[in-house]
Design a protein around this motif. Structure first.
Motif, PDB file in Angstrom:
ATOM      1  N   PHE A 304     -53.045-149.984 -10.556  1.00 50.48           N
ATOM      2  CA  PHE A 304     -53.531-149.385  -9.316  1.00 50.48           C
ATOM      3  C   PHE A 304     -52.852-149.990  -8.088  1.00 50.48           C
ATOM      4  CE2 PHE A 304     -57.784-148.394 -11.567  1.00 50.48           C
ATOM      5  CZ  PHE A 304     -57.289-147.181 -12.027  1.00 50.48           C
ATOM      6  N   ASP A 305     -52.430-151.246  -8.172  1.00 50.47           N
ATOM      7  CA  ASP A 305     -51.681-151.840  -7.063  1.00 50.47           C
ATOM      8  C   ASP A 305     -50.361-151.111  -6.853  1.00 50.47           C
ATOM      9  OD1 ASP A 305     -53.531-153.797  -6.403  1.00 50.47           O
ATOM     10  OD2 ASP A 305     -52.663-155.290  -7.737  1.00 50.47           O
ATOM     11  N   GLN A 306     -49.700-150.758  -7.946  1.00 50.52           N
ATOM     12  CA  GLN A 306     -48.416-150.063  -7.818  1.00 50.52           C
ATOM     13  C   GLN A 306     -48.595-148.587  -7.512  1.00 50.52           C
ATOM     14  OE1 GLN A 306     -45.736-150.552 -11.125  1.00 50.52           O
ATOM     15  NE2 GLN A 306     -44.154-149.261 -10.210  1.00 50.52           N
ATOM     16  N   PHE A 307     -49.604-147.978  -8.137  1.00 51.49           N
ATOM     17  CA  PHE A 307     -49.847-146.546  -7.951  1.00 51.49           C
ATOM     18  C   PHE A 307     -51.292-146.335  -7.489  1.00 51.49           C
ATOM     19  CE2 PHE A 307     -46.566-146.769 -11.324  1.00 51.49           C
ATOM     20  CZ  PHE A 307     -45.533-146.121 -10.641  1.00 51.49           C
ATOM     21  N   PRO A 308     -51.570-146.556  -6.204  1.00 47.78           N
ATOM     22  CA  PRO A 308     -52.948-146.408  -5.713  1.00 47.78           C
ATOM     23  C   PRO A 308     -53.347-144.961  -5.437  1.00 47.78           C
ATOM     24  CG  PRO A 308     -51.511-147.116  -3.936  1.00 47.78           C
ATOM     25  CD  PRO A 308     -50.666-147.090  -5.174  1.00 47.78           C
ATOM     26  N   VAL A 309     -52.467-144.020  -5.777  1.00 45.39           N
ATOM     27  CA  VAL A 309     -52.715-142.601  -5.504  1.00 45.39           C
ATOM     28  C   VAL A 309     -52.511-141.805  -6.784  1.00 45.39           C
ATOM     29  CG1 VAL A 309     -52.022-140.610  -4.110  1.00 45.39           C
ATOM     30  CG2 VAL A 309     -51.875-142.923  -3.142  1.00 45.39           C
ATOM     31  N   ARG A 327     -49.957-151.739  -0.846  1.00 46.22           N
ATOM     32  CA  ARG A 327     -48.752-151.114  -1.404  1.00 46.22           C
ATOM     33  C   ARG A 327     -47.612-151.067  -0.396  1.00 46.22           C
ATOM     34  NH1 ARG A 327     -44.844-150.090  -3.205  1.00 46.22           N
ATOM     35  NH2 ARG A 327     -44.230-148.872  -5.024  1.00 46.22           N
ATOM     36  N   SER A 328     -47.933-151.079   0.878  1.00 46.24           N
ATOM     37  CA  SER A 328     -46.896-150.944   1.909  1.00 46.24           C
ATOM     38  C   SER A 328     -46.719-152.222   2.729  1.00 46.24           C
ATOM     39  CB  SER A 328     -47.241-149.779   2.843  1.00 46.24           C
ATOM     40  OG  SER A 328     -48.551-149.935   3.373  1.00 46.24           O
ATOM     41  N   THR A 329     -47.395-153.288   2.331  1.00 40.39           N
ATOM     42  CA  THR A 329     -47.260-154.561   3.037  1.00 40.39           C
ATOM     43  C   THR A 329     -47.092-155.661   1.991  1.00 40.39           C
ATOM     44  OG1 THR A 329     -49.653-154.959   3.041  1.00 40.39           O
ATOM     45  CG2 THR A 329     -48.748-153.783   4.942  1.00 40.39           C
ATOM     46  N   GLY A 330     -46.981-156.890   2.452  1.00 44.94           N
ATOM     47  CA  GLY A 330     -46.948-158.019   1.530  1.00 44.94           C
ATOM     48  C   GLY A 330     -45.808-157.938   0.541  1.00 44.94           C
ATOM     49  N   ALA A 331     -46.125-158.172  -0.725  1.00 44.54           N
ATOM     50  CA  ALA A 331     -45.087-158.305  -1.747  1.00 44.54           C
ATOM     51  C   ALA A 331     -44.624-156.970  -2.322  1.00 44.54           C
ATOM     52  CB  ALA A 331     -45.598-159.194  -2.879  1.00 44.54           C
ATOM     53  N   TRP A 332     -45.401-155.904  -2.163  1.00 42.23           N
ATOM     54  CA  TRP A 332     -45.068-154.690  -2.895  1.00 42.23           C
ATOM     55  C   TRP A 332     -43.757-154.025  -2.471  1.00 42.23           C
ATOM     56  CZ3 TRP A 332     -45.959-153.009  -7.462  1.00 42.23           C
ATOM     57  CH2 TRP A 332     -47.043-153.539  -8.160  1.00 42.23           C
ATOM     58  N   PRO A 333     -43.415-153.943  -1.200  1.00 41.57           N
ATOM     59  CA  PRO A 333     -42.073-153.426  -0.878  1.00 41.57           C
ATOM     60  C   PRO A 333     -40.960-154.266  -1.512  1.00 41.57           C
ATOM     61  CG  PRO A 333     -43.464-153.336   1.061  1.00 41.57           C
ATOM     62  CD  PRO A 333     -44.234-154.103   0.020  1.00 41.57           C
ATOM     63  N   LEU A 334     -41.169-155.586  -1.593  1.00 41.51           N
ATOM     64  CA  LEU A 334     -40.198-156.438  -2.272  1.00 41.51           C
ATOM     65  C   LEU A 334     -40.118-156.083  -3.754  1.00 41.51           C
ATOM     66  CD1 LEU A 334     -38.303-158.880  -2.574  1.00 41.51           C
ATOM     67  CD2 LEU A 334     -40.352-160.329  -2.749  1.00 41.51           C
ATOM     68  N   TYR A 335     -41.275-155.841  -4.399  1.00 43.79           N
ATOM     69  CA  TYR A 335     -41.263-155.481  -5.812  1.00 43.79           C
ATOM     70  C   TYR A 335     -40.486-154.190  -6.055  1.00 43.79           C
ATOM     71  CZ  TYR A 335     -45.029-158.936  -6.386  1.00 43.79           C
ATOM     72  OH  TYR A 335     -45.768-160.087  -6.398  1.00 43.79           O
ATOM     73  N   ASP A 336     -40.576-153.242  -5.113  1.00 41.31           N
ATOM     74  CA  ASP A 336     -39.788-152.005  -5.248  1.00 41.31           C
ATOM     75  C   ASP A 336     -38.302-152.329  -5.358  1.00 41.31           C
ATOM     76  OD1 ASP A 336     -41.965-150.277  -5.136  1.00 41.31           O
ATOM     77  OD2 ASP A 336     -41.861-150.041  -2.960  1.00 41.31           O
ATOM     78  N   VAL A 337     -37.857-153.208  -4.488  1.00 41.10           N
ATOM     79  CA  VAL A 337     -36.443-153.581  -4.481  1.00 41.10           C
ATOM     80  C   VAL A 337     -36.091-154.338  -5.754  1.00 41.10           C
ATOM     81  CG1 VAL A 337     -34.655-154.896  -3.264  1.00 41.10           C
ATOM     82  CG2 VAL A 337     -36.385-153.626  -1.960  1.00 41.10           C
ATOM     83  N   ARG A 338     -36.933-155.265  -6.157  1.00 41.82           N
ATOM     84  CA  ARG A 338     -36.658-156.074  -7.342  1.00 41.82           C
ATOM     85  C   ARG A 338     -36.543-155.210  -8.599  1.00 41.82           C
ATOM     86  NH1 ARG A 338     -37.773-161.748  -7.530  1.00 41.82           N
ATOM     87  NH2 ARG A 338     -38.202-161.373  -9.741  1.00 41.82           N
ATOM     88  N   ARG A 339     -37.419-154.213  -8.743  1.00 41.45           N
ATOM     89  CA  ARG A 339     -37.367-153.366  -9.945  1.00 41.45           C
ATOM     90  C   ARG A 339     -36.015-152.667 -10.071  1.00 41.45           C
ATOM     91  NH1 ARG A 339     -42.479-152.014  -8.421  1.00 41.45           N
ATOM     92  NH2 ARG A 339     -41.745-150.069  -7.498  1.00 41.45           N
ATOM     93  N   VAL A 340     -35.516-152.145  -8.949  1.00 40.77           N
ATOM     94  CA  VAL A 340     -34.227-151.448  -8.987  1.00 40.77           C
ATOM     95  C   VAL A 340     -33.103-152.430  -9.289  1.00 40.77           C
ATOM     96  CG1 VAL A 340     -32.575-150.097  -7.653  1.00 40.77           C
ATOM     97  CG2 VAL A 340     -35.027-149.641  -7.433  1.00 40.77           C
ATOM     98  N   LEU A 341     -33.137-153.582  -8.645  1.00 42.52           N
ATOM     99  CA  LEU A 341     -32.075-154.566  -8.864  1.00 42.52           C
ATOM    100  C   LEU A 341     -32.100-155.114 -10.282  1.00 42.52           C
ATOM    101  CD1 LEU A 341     -32.178-156.518  -5.464  1.00 42.52           C
ATOM    102  CD2 LEU A 341     -30.597-154.706  -6.169  1.00 42.52           C
TER     103      LEU A 341
END
Length: 590
Positions: A304-309, A327-341
């Motif tokens: 739910f943290d990754q997909f709250p919708v 989902r749009s603050t803190g660590a989650w935008p960083l996690y988006d980048v990390r997953r792709v990298l």
């Protein structure tokens, strides 16, 4: 938010944690606990509906109805314009009649008793995704009585893992056992970050600091990195999340996709953002099954943290407003980048991006600390290293107030997923040991100052009894409560860290604690040193600093100016893009 039986256990435990002489000026740790009603409270001893029976009840309604109904009540609980008491009363008035209604209302008149809690609805959402059928948008007059019954039955199961603990198992020292795991999971779930703080820290750390420190070797342009990795502008992520949050807290967490039409985006642009934050119920079901195998059913919020919708065919359901903010603050935008990298195998780039964000959070924390330190003298790690040698372990900062010193170490690492889910004593031990490693760095600086203060200050030691106040600031999440603080103190004693007579007990802050101190100092004229000294003298670190301040002030600490200045920028991003959409309408441009 424990059950009443569990609250009694916890209160006894808090009393026995070496604090029987507990000073009333600090309040009791349990003063801040809300106690949810269970089926036994409402219907009598021994009354309990099994999880299988609860699943059967929930399965009587459609998946669309179950999720939208749960989401609506969670949104009511998190609305900034309503109180928990008001939402509980509304729920009882809507769903119950006669003797049952009177019984519940009588119980809710007892101090700190509540009926609804977000975790109940989270568990119900998980059960619905596993057991309910899709039937399309529900009718406006759909029968929701099976869901209302489940709300009364689920709380009994939330503390089953610790209900059978014996008195010896409640004794906390170096280890805390299952009770420690339960308390951490409960606290992490039921105490989401303050929205204004989350928005302000996001804006400063992900937007302003990377621009201001653009020439720093450790800092990169995070907005550019996010766009490169996800093909989504960071502004688009913020805008969609802000629109969804605003809609949800206004009691409308389910919305049609055409609600975004005022943005005048191409469908692919909106879809790219939704691909990051929304998922179909089928995808959520499979992800939750995987989570449950590793993290259990009750406390984990990983999926739910990754997909709250929830993404249906032509509409969306926001499951919890605070998850959208996270989902749009803190660590989650960083996690988006990390997953792709990670998918690209770009390990060095992952280290660069992660290191840049960690540096930004450390920079922000030290900004706050330096402003708080006035009129004390500030010494950053580079000055400490020059004074005591490059090989010396140093804290991030030290602040001199005459003969008193505040020595601070900052950590970007928070609790692990298994710790937050309450399923691993080993993970909790590792997280507390990390704090102790940070405490050792603070102690090394304290030892150096004690041995040769003049090497750092260039002046003779001031007159007066010397006193050191060590602080570790966790820039992520840390569950400070009577049990974790007692475990931490026991481990410090066992390892001999920070045990000198001139050293106050270690304080562990989250960023919210630090900002609460700043708000209290701005509004009420306290000094950072005064608050640390008062807290250490009246009750030692049994509760987080913001709870101590709430008891001291009779209300939550005020929001500091830096948060008031920055938090609107999260919403302003959406407002600006909505205005651009309106301007497109006015000009007729595509």
């Amino acid at each position: 938010m424990p059950s009443r039986k569990r609250q009694r256990y916890l209160k006894r435990q808090a009393d026995r944690l070496g604090r029987r002489e507990h000073d009333e000026a600090a309040g009791h740790p349990s003063d801040h606990w809300l106690v949810y009603l269970t089926a036994e409270d409402i219907f009598g001893p021994g009354v309990e509906l099994s999880m299988a029976s609860i699943a059967l009840q929930i399965s009587k309604v459609s998946l669309e109805l179950a999720l939208s109904w749960c989401a609506q009540w969670v949104a009511k609980l998190e609305s900034p314009t309503t109180s928990h008491e008001d939402v509980d009363r509304e729920f009882v008035d809507v769903h119950f009649r006669g003797v049952l209604r009177s019984r519940i209302l009588a119980l809710l008149r007892q101090p700190k008793r509540v009926l609804l809690n977000p975790q109940t609805f989270s568990v119900m959402m998980k059960i619905a995704l596993e057991h309910c059928r899709r039937e399309g948008p529900p009718p406006s007059e759909a029968d929701v009585s099976p869901l209302a019954k489940a709300v009364l039955a689920v709380p009994t199961h939330l503390s089953h893992d610790v209900e059978d603990l014996t008195e010896p198992e409640l004794v906390v020292d170096v280890d805390g056992g299952r009770m420690a795991q339960y308390m951490v999971a409960n606290q992490m779930f039921n105490n989401p970050a303050d929205w204004r703080t989350a928005w302000a820290v996001y804006y400063r750390c992900l937007r302003e600091i990377p621009r201001e420190l653009g020439n720093h070797s450790r800092v990169i342009d995070f907005e550019a990195a996010y766009l490169d990795a996800t093909a989504v502008p960071l502004d688009d992520l913020i805008t969609v999340c802000a629109v969804l949050w605003a809609r949800a807290i206004n009691d409308n967490p389910t919305l049609p996709l055409d609600y975004f039409e005022p943005l005048r985006w191409e469908p692919a642009r909106l879809a790219a953002v939704l691909d990051l934050i929304a998922a179909s119920p089928e995808f959520l079901r499979e992800a939750l099954r995987e989570d449950a195998s590793e993290l259990g059913l009750l406390w984990s919020t990983k999926t739910f943290d990754q997909f709250p919708v929830v993404r249906w065919e032509n509409y969306l359901t926001v499951l919890r407003p605070s998850w959208i903010v996270n989902r749009s603050t803190g660590a989650w935008p960083l996690y988006d980048v990390r997953r792709v990298l990670e998918a690209r195998g770009a390990s060095s780039e992952i280290s660069r991006v992660s290191g840049s964000i960690e540096h930004a959070y450390e920079h922000y924390t030290l900004e706050v600390l330096e402003d708080l330190a006035r009129p004390g003298l500030v010494y950053r790690d580079d000055a400490i290293r020059r004074a005591y040698g490059k090989k010396s372990s140093v804290a991030d900062a030290a602040f001199a107030y005459g003969p008193a010193w505040v020595v601070v170490e900052v950590s970007a690492r928070g609790f692990q997923l298994k710790t937050a889910a309450g399923v691993s004593e080993e993970a909790l031990t590792q997280d507390l040991d990390h704090v102790i490693r940070k405490a050792r760095q603070a102690e090394a600086t304290i030892d150096n100052i004690r041995r040769d203060e003049k090497a750092l200050t260039g002046a003779t030691t001031p007159l007066g009894a010397r006193r050191f106040f060590p602080v570790v600031v966790v820039a992520s999440r840390f569950a400070g409560n009577p049990i974790t603080f007692t475990m931490l103190n026991a481990r410090l004693r066992a390892t001999g860290v920070l045990q000198a007579a001139d050293c106050a007990p270690l304080e562990v802050f989250e960023l919210e604690d630090l900002l609460a101190v700043e708000g209290a100092c701005e509004r009420h004229g306290y000094s950072f040193l005064d608050l640390l000294a008062e807290k250490s003298s009246v009750e030692r670190p049994l509760v987080p600093m913001r709870e101590f301040l709430a008891h001291k002030l009779g209300q939550p600490a005020p929001v500091p100016t830096r948060v008031d200045r920055a938090w609107p920028e999260w919403l302003n991003t959406a407002i600006r893009l909505l205005r651009e959409g309106a301007a497109t309408d006015d000009t007729g441009a595509e």
